[in-house]
Design an enzyme around this catalytic site. Structure first.
Site, PDB file in Angstrom:
ATOM      1  N   ASP A 211       2.831 -13.315   2.150  1.00 39.77           N
ATOM      2  CA  ASP A 211       2.937 -13.115   0.712  1.00 39.77           C
ATOM      3  C   ASP A 211       3.598 -14.346   0.113  1.00 39.77           C
ATOM      4  O   ASP A 211       4.762 -14.635   0.421  1.00 39.77           O
ATOM      5  CB  ASP A 211       3.759 -11.858   0.416  1.00 39.77           C
ATOM      6  CG  ASP A 211       3.268 -10.654   1.223  1.00 39.77           C
ATOM      7  OD1 ASP A 211       2.039 -10.517   1.359  1.00 39.77           O
ATOM      8  OD2 ASP A 211       4.107  -9.872   1.702  1.00 39.77           O
TER       9      ASP A 211
ATOM     10  N   ASP B 262       0.073   2.003  -2.096  1.00 38.43           N
ATOM     11  CA  ASP B 262       1.450   1.548  -1.920  1.00 38.43           C
ATOM     12  C   ASP B 262       2.370   2.750  -2.078  1.00 38.43           C
ATOM     13  O   ASP B 262       2.280   3.480  -3.075  1.00 38.43           O
ATOM     14  CB  ASP B 262       1.807   0.483  -2.961  1.00 38.43           C
ATOM     15  CG  ASP B 262       1.134  -0.851  -2.681  1.00 38.43           C
ATOM     16  OD1 ASP B 262       0.407  -0.951  -1.668  1.00 38.43           O
ATOM     17  OD2 ASP B 262       1.321  -1.791  -3.479  1.00 38.43           O
TER      18      ASP B 262
END
Length: 247
Positions: free
Chosen positions: A129, A8
């Protein structure tokens, strides 16, 4: 099953967040390319990358770091974060990204996903998500009124390569994958589903290799790898043994 190590990106660095909160970021490597090479050297065969700044900005923000990673690894790379139009999809695929992940735009602009999947077969995935069952968008800053299954069903016949399903409540907290919800989604659609959020130990990998999880394409591992809670050699050996056995 594929075990995807996660990188990330925030401010050009490799970080992990807790529950998607940018204020709760831990820097694990100042050099994402070095981290990518480390994962390649450990034997992983598919890299998962998210441009966190891009997810909030709605456009690529860590292009330099991503391009540096592409120069040092040969394995396939899937990338999400800030991919909101066809031009960005095409640009990343031309730069060497194997598969782009469209998240917010899958909710806001489903036609983009359908157009991109048709234009680039096998190279467009959808990132869903979920927070309390509802899909979150804009870098998880907003929660929509639709469920992951609602969105997934929209793309059933669109040629989407995969769905990455993340349980936000578990992400970065090492609480274990939400396999029940992920398997339920995988059983409800024909699109391959990847589990994300909370992978904590080798037990999660073993659970992914059980018959009930067989339809899932794989799982994403983040903090467990960085914290040393998951031994890459042990996990990959289990997966390869399962592949040989036909799992």
């Amino acid at each position: 099953m594929i075990l995807f190590p996660a990188i990330d990106l925030k401010n050009g660095q490799c970080v992990r967040l807790e529950q998607g909160d940018m204020a709760r970021a831990t820097v694990f490597n100042l050099d994402p390319a070095a981290q990518a090479k480390s994962f390649a050297d450990q034997g992983f065969d598919y890299l998962h990358v998210v441009d966190l700044d891009g997810a909030f900005a709605g456009k690529p923000m860590n292009a330099q770091a991503v391009e540096a990673m592409l120069k040092v690894v040969k394995m396939p790379v899937q990338l999400g974060g800030g991919i909101r139009d066809l031009k960005t999809v095409e640009a990343w695929l031309n730069k060497g990204i194997t598969r782009v992940i469209i998240g917010t735009a899958a909710v806001r602009d489903p036609e983009l996903v359908k157009t991109a999947a048709k234009a680039f077969p096998g190279r467009v995935a959808v990132g869903l998500d979920a927070r309390d069952g509802k899909v979150a968008v804009e870098g998880w800053a907003e929660t929509s009124e639709v469920t992951a299954l609602d969105i997934a069903k929209r793309f059933e016949d669109a040629g989407v390569a995969a769905i990455i399903f993340t349980d936000i409540a578990r992400d970065g907290l090492l609480k274990g994958l939400n396999l029940d919800a992920t398997i339920a989604l995988g059983d409800a659609v024909s699109i391959p589903v990847i589990a994300s959020g909370g992978l904590a130990s080798i037990e999660d990998v073993k659970a992914m290799l059980t018959p009930r999880a067989r339809k899932l394409e794989g799982a994403i591992a983040g903090r467990a790898l960085y914290d040393g809670r998951l031994d890459p050699a042990e996990a990959l050996a289990l997966i390869r043994a399962a592949r040989k056995a036909g799992a």
